[in-house]
Design an enzyme around this catalytic site. Structure first.
Site, PDB file in Angstrom:
ATOM      1  N   GLN A 170      -5.199  -1.462   9.481  1.00  0.00           N
ATOM      2  CA  GLN A 170      -5.037  -2.793   8.882  1.00  0.00           C
ATOM      3  C   GLN A 170      -5.671  -3.856   9.771  1.00  0.00           C
ATOM      4  O   GLN A 170      -5.428  -3.898  10.974  1.00  0.00           O
ATOM      5  CB  GLN A 170      -3.529  -3.071   8.670  1.00  0.00           C
ATOM      6  CG  GLN A 170      -3.233  -4.382   7.977  1.00  0.00           C
ATOM      7  CD  GLN A 170      -3.714  -4.425   6.522  1.00  0.00           C
ATOM      8  OE1 GLN A 170      -3.760  -3.403   5.850  1.00  0.00           O
ATOM      9  NE2 GLN A 170      -4.089  -5.596   6.056  1.00  0.00           N
TER      10      GLN A 170
ATOM     11  N   ASP B 262     -11.576   2.754   3.757  1.00  0.00           N
ATOM     12  CA  ASP B 262     -11.925   1.330   3.696  1.00  0.00           C
ATOM     13  C   ASP B 262     -13.432   1.131   3.606  1.00  0.00           C
ATOM     14  O   ASP B 262     -13.894   0.006   3.388  1.00  0.00           O
ATOM     15  CB  ASP B 262     -11.448   0.657   4.987  1.00  0.00           C
ATOM     16  CG  ASP B 262     -10.319  -0.322   4.765  1.00  0.00           C
ATOM     17  OD1 ASP B 262     -10.135  -0.748   3.626  1.00  0.00           O
ATOM     18  OD2 ASP B 262      -9.640  -0.647   5.750  1.00  0.00           O
TER      19      ASP B 262
ATOM     20  N   LYS C 205       0.841  -1.205   0.000  1.00  0.00           N
ATOM     21  CA  LYS C 205       0.000   0.000   0.000  1.00  0.00           C
ATOM     22  C   LYS C 205       0.870   1.246   0.000  1.00  0.00           C
ATOM     23  O   LYS C 205       0.619   2.202  -0.723  1.00  0.00           O
ATOM     24  CB  LYS C 205      -0.917   0.008   1.236  1.00  0.00           C
ATOM     25  CG  LYS C 205      -2.083  -0.944   1.117  1.00  0.00           C
ATOM     26  CD  LYS C 205      -2.823  -1.104   2.438  1.00  0.00           C
ATOM     27  CE  LYS C 205      -3.832  -2.239   2.301  1.00  0.00           C
ATOM     28  NZ  LYS C 205      -4.426  -2.662   3.569  1.00  0.00           N
TER      29      LYS C 205
HETATM   30  N1  GUN Z   1      -6.979  -6.840   5.722  1.00  0.00           N
HETATM   31  C1  GUN Z   1      -7.209  -7.555   4.605  1.00  0.00           C
HETATM   32  N2  GUN Z   1      -7.884  -6.827   3.710  1.00  0.00           N
HETATM   33  C2  GUN Z   1      -8.096  -5.617   4.267  1.00  0.00           C
HETATM   34  C3  GUN Z   1      -8.736  -4.426   3.816  1.00  0.00           C
HETATM   35  O1  GUN Z   1      -9.282  -4.338   2.716  1.00  0.00           O
HETATM   36  N3  GUN Z   1      -8.725  -3.407   4.686  1.00  0.00           N
HETATM   37  C4  GUN Z   1      -8.163  -3.488   5.912  1.00  0.00           C
HETATM   38  N4  GUN Z   1      -8.234  -2.426   6.699  1.00  0.00           N
HETATM   39  N5  GUN Z   1      -7.553  -4.563   6.363  1.00  0.00           N
HETATM   40  C5  GUN Z   1      -7.531  -5.622   5.534  1.00  0.00           C
END
Ligand code: GUN
Length: 297
Positions: free
Chosen positions: A109, A132, A65
């Site tokens: 996350q 998100d 990311k």
């Molecule tokens: N962990 C796995 N996929 C995601 C996601 O799309 N967002 C977040 N915040 N954590 C994740």
């Protein structure tokens, strides 16, 4: 990409939907948007990722990311907190980021280490920075068909369809999995596009029968090759959200790719399908929040 330009289509198999190339196209559009925002006198968009603990998969995601956001011209920051952080400390971090004007997007996350209440943490995120799309405010907007922020993975599934001329209108869509992150929001997005949606899950009585009747199968359960090739209707579209690492170290999806591609008209591979789209849509969401917060939306 048209059917004609895809080499696999000529061999009689499904069009393989290239998520890597599609994600690169989205990221390039976002980078152009960032440049236009800044050259028009706006502020550089800022994304902050909160990573609690040292889960190896989460570390890999967060690094990807960070890299993608930096490449697209964002200001990126990762706040790392120890696995034994107190709930109050994680919540205080989110509150601080809510108050920072230069932070346009906040991503915590998931999963958080055991003992932490991830729902409580997520709900504290300012909905205007919730890139998100996981706060109640944004979920309600999605269900009500109002403008808001949509979770990145299901948004990526829709984007792959859009960029390949695949319409969901009137289609029988079967979603396998009812997670907050993928299954439920995808079902809402498909409904908003006039699909007839069935959500299957671990207690569904006859998953095979549902799949055999589906025009579009979206598999998001995390069970290696749960969906057999023979379950796919001739000409159906298959979107495989599963990312499962086998004992041989290889990544596999929730769908038997080789079997399904014989029958499907289009299918996403694993890896290189839906996966790369998640980060691309995160960047798209962050550009959107930044524009809105700067009154340039
Ligand atoms: N962990 C796995 N996929 C995601 C996601 O799309 N967002 C977040 N915040 N954590 C994740």
């Amino acid at each position: 990409m048209s059917q004609e330009s895809n080499p696999s289509a000529a061999t009689g198999g499904a069009q393989v939907l290239d998520g890597k190339a599609t994600a690169a196209a989205v990221r390039s559009d976002v980078a152009a948007g960032v440049e236009a925002l800044v050259s028009g006198g706006g502020r550089q968009p800022g994304l902050t990722v909160v990573l609690v603990g040292d889960d190896p998969a989460s570390q890999v995601y967060v690094r990807s990311k960070d890299r993608a956001a930096t490449e697209a011209g964002f200001r990126v920051e990762t706040v790392r907190m120890p696995a034994d952080s107190a709930q109050a400390d994680v919540e205080a971090t989110v509150r601080r980021l809510n108050d920072e004007d230069a932070v346009d997007g906040i991503l915590v996350q998931l999963p958080l280490p055991r003992g932490l209440d991830s729902d409580a943490v997520t709900e504290l995120i300012d909905p205007a920075k919730d890139v998100d799309g996981l706060t109640k405010d944004n979920i309600a907007r999605l269900v009500l068909g109002q403008d808001g922020l949509v979770p990145c993975t299901p948004a990526g599934c829709i984007e792959i369809c859009d960029r390949h001329g695949i319409s969901l209108a009137g289609k029988d869509v079967v979603v396998i999995g009812r997670s907050h992150l993928v299954g439920k929001p995808f079902a809402q997005l498909a409904l908003a596009r006039n699909a007839t949606v069935t959500v299957c899950h671990s207690r569904t009585r006859d998953l095979e029968a549902h799949c055999r009747a589906a025009d579009v199968v979206v598999a998001a359960v995390g069970v290696t090759e749960l969906v057999k090739g023979s379950w796919i209707k001739e000409g159906a579209v298959v979107l495989d959200v599963g990312i499962n690492r086998g004992e041989d170290g290889k990544l596999r999806g929730d769908v038997d790719f080789e079997g399904a591609r014989e029958r499907a008209s289009a299918i996403t591979p694993v890896p290189g399908g839906v996966g790369p789209m998640t980060i691309a849509m995160l960047l798209a969401n962050t550009l959107e929040t930044s524009r809105r917060r700067q009154g340039r939306g």
